[in-house]
Design an enzyme around this catalytic site. Structure first.
Site, PDB file in Angstrom:
ATOM      1  N   GLU A  80      35.849  32.836  24.811  1.00  0.00           N
ATOM      2  CA  GLU A  80      36.979  32.605  25.714  1.00  0.00           C
ATOM      3  C   GLU A  80      36.855  31.239  26.399  1.00  0.00           C
ATOM      4  O   GLU A  80      35.798  30.870  26.895  1.00  0.00           O
ATOM      5  CB  GLU A  80      37.001  33.728  26.746  1.00  0.00           C
ATOM      6  CG  GLU A  80      38.093  33.643  27.784  1.00  0.00           C
ATOM      7  CD  GLU A  80      38.037  34.799  28.784  1.00  0.00           C
ATOM      8  OE1 GLU A  80      38.966  34.916  29.601  1.00  0.00           O
ATOM      9  OE2 GLU A  80      37.064  35.578  28.743  1.00  0.00           O
ATOM     10  N   LYS A 119      46.206  35.918  27.143  1.00  0.00           N
ATOM     11  CA  LYS A 119      45.522  37.039  27.779  1.00  0.00           C
ATOM     12  C   LYS A 119      46.484  37.775  28.719  1.00  0.00           C
ATOM     13  O   LYS A 119      47.173  37.166  29.541  1.00  0.00           O
ATOM     14  CB  LYS A 119      44.316  36.511  28.560  1.00  0.00           C
ATOM     15  CG  LYS A 119      43.382  37.565  29.135  1.00  0.00           C
ATOM     16  CD  LYS A 119      42.175  36.889  29.788  1.00  0.00           C
ATOM     17  CE  LYS A 119      41.146  37.883  30.311  1.00  0.00           C
ATOM     18  NZ  LYS A 119      39.978  37.193  30.891  1.00  0.00           N
ATOM     19  N   CYS A 123      38.697  39.341  26.250  1.00  0.00           N
ATOM     20  CA  CYS A 123      37.831  39.894  27.292  1.00  0.00           C
ATOM     21  C   CYS A 123      38.447  41.070  28.037  1.00  0.00           C
ATOM     22  O   CYS A 123      38.475  42.180  27.540  1.00  0.00           O
ATOM     23  CB  CYS A 123      37.409  38.777  28.248  1.00  0.00           C
ATOM     24  SG  CYS A 123      35.849  39.137  29.119  1.00  0.00           S
TER      25      CYS A 123
END
Length: 560
Positions: free
Chosen positions: A41, A113, A150
């Site tokens: 990330e 995200k 994540c």
């Protein structure tokens, strides 16, 4: 059909786009034969760049690195998966935290995200706008891959966010989930990840690969430990903890490595003291390297905190790059000076001596001459700490060494430290360890090295600041085994591992039942009154779930 997936677990320096790019290029060269090379990330900038994303040239600098990666993708048959900040063209915050898939010079998939953490040390919503709830899917080498970033995969129970991106992928139908991550490390975190992602894989009956970054960025250390998890077998492969690594796994419904199918679960377990050792050593190495220091200086009192700090620094940077200074006063015991000498001899560290009795006497005389009364006992105690802090800073300034301060979490919690004295320094490497953990790590250090490098006399010595005649820590504080349980429950609470929480809760409840309420109240009062000191303390390498700093944000002027 089997896909070859290279997991690139790298150590990035924040916003060092050229340096990060060089690491990524080396990983691509190392991953020859891979169909897919996956980075972590925000890998172009490193995680987490904080308000540097608001600098006027941030996106332009990152774009140069992205252009270089696009050019790199033209010279490899592998598909590249990277993390980057991208501009938000809609309403809301100006940026997205994005995953980009590169093939032959083109961005063939872009995903933003969706779940942005804003708890503990995380504050992503400060800078990023959540992406839309859509499945990011691409077929590579015959495998239908779904992508998340994540936190997107941490909502299995559905209690933290209204949406579950993993559910979106599962319902869309994928063969494998690829998760890019920058998951900070703390004790118990590797085991927590294994348990959580095993649950995710089993619930959705989907295998998953998890790629993490490694290394220290300021107080935060990333432990790596990237892994592959299978719904039937659990976590079947893990990259090393606290090391850079690039490894390739085959996947055809099962995972394969080094010519064998992976069908046995592997453990992430590591003893607490070994975990603390590895995390602190890596954290110090990266902090010094990334800000440009090669050498450190540490005040050596002959006590356990400075001894452990010296030992860890010697391992992290090499003994030739560590200098110790002992600064005896009229209250210093002969054992403290001799213990410092033996410790430094064992470690191979240079020890310098700078007595302070004459300086203390001069200050006391000038105080009385200027202000009338003689300085109080407390004033003289703090004066000694501040003189020592000044000497250490003089050395740091003149010789260019990074000063490491030596306070532990127990003392920092209750303010058992002196501002502009023993809190001086550019970094504290043991400040997230309770005093009982300091003793445990010192014993582990000796066991790890197979000999008594930290003298047993230091480990056995009753803790004392030695700022006045006969002074002991227990004069002002409860015994550390008692204090630490109170502190754990109050400061970390439910953020403790379940067994730690139960132990601390039962201990404190037992104290209350036996009439120890006044002691507990005194400790909580000391914590509240000491917030102003913690605000001015140097950065602390984080090893526990809730550390002082960004992880515990408390006001100073408040009614506690």
């Amino acid at each position: 059909m089997r896909i070859q997936i290279a997991m690139a677990q790298l150590d990035y320096k924040l916003c060092d786009f050229d340096g990060n790019l060089a690491r990524m290029r080396a990983a691509i060269a190392q991953a020859q034969g891979a169909d897919l090379i996956v980075f972590s990330e925000l890998c172009l900038s490193g995680y987490y760049p904080q308000d540097m994303v608001e600098e006027p040239d941030f996106l332009a600098r990152q774009q140069q690195a992205l252009d270089a990666m696009l050019a790199e993708s033209r010279h490899t048959s592998a598909t590249l998966v990277i993390g980057a900040a991208t501009a938000n063209t809609g309403v809301g915050k100006p940026l997205h935290n994005s995953l980009l898939v590169l093939q032959q010079g083109q961005i063939v998939l872009q995903y933003h995200k969706q779940l942005l953490p804003t708890y503990n040390i995380f504050d992503e919503r400060r800078h990023f706008e959540p992406g839309p709830n859509r499945a990011a899917i691409l077929t590579v080498a015959g495998q239908r891959l779904g992508f998340v970033i994540c936190e997107d995969a941490w909502n299995q129970q559905g209690t933290d966010y209204a949406i579950d991106p993993v559910q979106t992928l599962a319902q869309a139908g994928v063969d494998l989930i690829v998760s890019i991550n920058a998951s900070p490390s703390n004790v118990g975190k590797p085991e927590q990840r294994h348990a959580l992602f095993t649950g995710v894989a089993q619930h959705w009956k989907l295998p998953l690969v998890y790629i993490n970054q490694v290394g220290g960025n300021d107080q935060i250390v990333f432990d790596g430990g990237s892994f592959a998890v299978h719904p039937r077998h659990g976590v079947v492969h893990q990259l090393p903890l606290f090391e850079e690594a690039v490894q390739t796994l085959g996947f055809d419904g099962d995972f394969h490595h080094d010519g064998r199918m992976l069908d046995q679960a592997v453990s992430a377990a590591m003893a607490d003291s070994e975990f603390y050792y590895r995390q602190i050593v890596l954290g110090l190495q990266d902090y010094a390297r990334k800000i440009g220091f090669k050498q450190v200086v540490i005040g050596s009192s002959g006590g356990i905190d400075s001894a452990l700090t010296l030992a860890l620094a010697a391992d992290a940077l090499g003994p030739d790059n560590v200098t110790a200074i002992t600064m005896p006063s009229q209250y210093s015991s002969s054992g403290s000076v001799s213990d410092s000498a033996l410790l430094c001899q064992n470690l191979g560290v240079k020890l310098l001596t700078h007595p302070i009795a004459e300086l203390v006497g001069g200050y006391r005389g000038q105080f009385e001459a200027a202000f009338g009364p003689a300085p109080s006992r407390l004033t003289v105690e703090n004066l000694q700490a501040r003189i020592r802090g000044t000497i250490l800073m003089e050395y740091s300034n003149h010789f260019g060494h990074l000063l490491l301060t030596t306070g532990n979490k127990s003392e920092i919690s209750v303010g058992y430290c002196t501002l502009y004295g023993d809190t001086n320094g550019g970094l504290n490497i043991i400040g997230d360890l309770y005093k009982t953990e300091v003793f445990a790590l010192a014993r582990h250090y000796n066991a790890r090295h197979g000999r008594e490098l930290i003298p047993q006399a230091i480990i056995d010595k009753e803790p004392s600041a030695e700022l006045s005649e006969g002074q002991k820590d227990s004069d002002s504080l409860p015994p550390y085994p008692v204090l630490d349980e109170i502190l754990k429950l109050h400061i970390e609470g439910h953020r403790l591992r379940p067994e730690e929480y139960t132990s601390a809760r039962n201990f404190v409840a037992g104290m209350q039942a036996l009439g120890g309420g006044n002691t507990i109240a005194k400790v909580l009062g000391l914590i509240a009154k000491s917030e102003f000191k913690r605000r001015q303390a140097p950065p602390i390498i984080r090893v526990r779930n809730r550390a002082f700093g960004n992880g515990r944000q408390m006001p100073i002027a408040a009614q506690y």
